[in-house]
Design an enzyme around this catalytic site. Structure first.
Site, short mmCIF file in Angstrom:
data_model
loop_
_atom_site.label_atom_id
_atom_site.label_comp_id
_atom_site.label_asym_id
_atom_site.label_seq_id
_atom_site.Cartn_x
_atom_site.Cartn_y
_atom_site.Cartn_z
N ALA A 42 0.84 -1.20 0.00
CA ALA A 42 0.00 0.00 0.00
C ALA A 42 0.87 1.25 0.00
CB ALA A 42 -0.89 0.00 1.23
N ASP A 43 0.54 2.20 -0.86
CA ASP A 43 1.26 3.47 -0.81
C ASP A 43 0.43 4.45 0.04
OD1 ASP A 43 0.28 4.77 -4.09
OD2 ASP A 43 -0.86 3.91 -2.43
N SER A 44 0.86 5.71 0.11
CA SER A 44 0.20 6.65 1.01
C SER A 44 -1.26 6.88 0.61
CB SER A 44 0.96 7.97 1.05
OG SER A 44 1.21 8.41 -0.27
N LYS B 113 0.30 10.35 -9.84
CA LYS B 113 1.29 9.94 -8.84
C LYS B 113 2.69 9.94 -9.41
CE LYS B 113 1.28 5.69 -7.25
NZ LYS B 113 1.08 4.46 -6.45
#
Lengths: 137, 92
Positions: A88-90, B48
């Site tokens: 999981a990223d932020s 991103k």
């Protein structure tokens, strides 16, 4: 004045009769085998560790994390596994916190959400906020 | 060229993301709520990988104006909310 103690005595004797009757009935209803199985169920639902979160909360959090990160059903999500370790990223972390807020009806502050890195921390924070909510409600 | 605006920090971007998702919850209409959530998640994921500071700043400003739009519209929609809830809101 004399009548009062007589009635009291009568009441106690009748209660004694009831108790004796009840004892007999319990002996008949609960056989030996059942007593062993009865205890563990009572213990696990009432046994609460002081500092950690309830197991149901942790399980719910694990479920939400699995759904959010699209992990397979048999992948191991342990309470101390970090979100970043699970891939999981932020942004995912923010989404997970949002879903937890909705699921448990709580509101997480900005600073608190930065500090959540593992499943256990999330469950503990949820417990604290649910308690606070139930106190004020 | 105007003086370079400092690109938004990671924290600012994360807090903009949260604010957008929170404002999505304010909508009474199920469809708009879901669309707002979906759109913010998709656009934040697409952006991103941006590395150019000016494009990051542009995307951030865009996001902030969208946040203002969402907040205003949530108020306007709540004024005229229909009494009948969408079928998706009624839990089985």
């Amino acid at each position: 004045m004399a009548a009062v103690p007589v009635t009291c005595v009568r009441l106690t004797t009748s209660m004694h009769n009831n108790q004796i009757v009840r004892k007999n009935s319990t002996f008949m209803i609960v056989p030996m085998g059942r007593i062993e199985r009865g205890f563990p169920c009572l213990r696990s639902s009432r046994f609460q560790i002081a500092c950690a979160a309830k197991p149901e909360t942790v399980t719910k959090v694990c479920e939400i994390v699995k759904t959010q990160l699209a992990l397979s059903a048999d992948s191991e999500v342990a309470p101390d596994s970090k979100f970043s370790a699970l891939g999981a990223d932020s942004l995912d972390t923010v989404e997970i916190v949002m879903t937890l807020e909705e699921e448990f009806g709580i509101s997480v502050e900005e600073e608190n959400s930065q500090n959540i890195t593992t499943v256990q921390e999330a469950a503990d924070l949820i417990e604290k906020l649910v308690e606070k909510k139930n106190e004020t409600a | 060229m105007a003086t370079a605006v400092p690109p938004p920090t990671r924290t600012e971007i994360i807090s903009l993301f949260r604010s957008l998702l929170r404002s999505a919850r304010e909508f009474s209409d199920y469809n708009i709520r879901e669309y707002t959530k979906r759109r913010t998640i998709d656009s934040f994921r697409d952006n991103k990988t941006l590395s150019d500071p000016s494009s990051i700043a542009a995307a951030f400003t865009d996001g902030k104006s969208q946040l203002q739009v969402a907040k205003r519209q949530a108020v306007v929609y709540s004024l005229y909310a229909p009494k009948v809830k969408s079928i998706m809101d009624i839990k089985p």
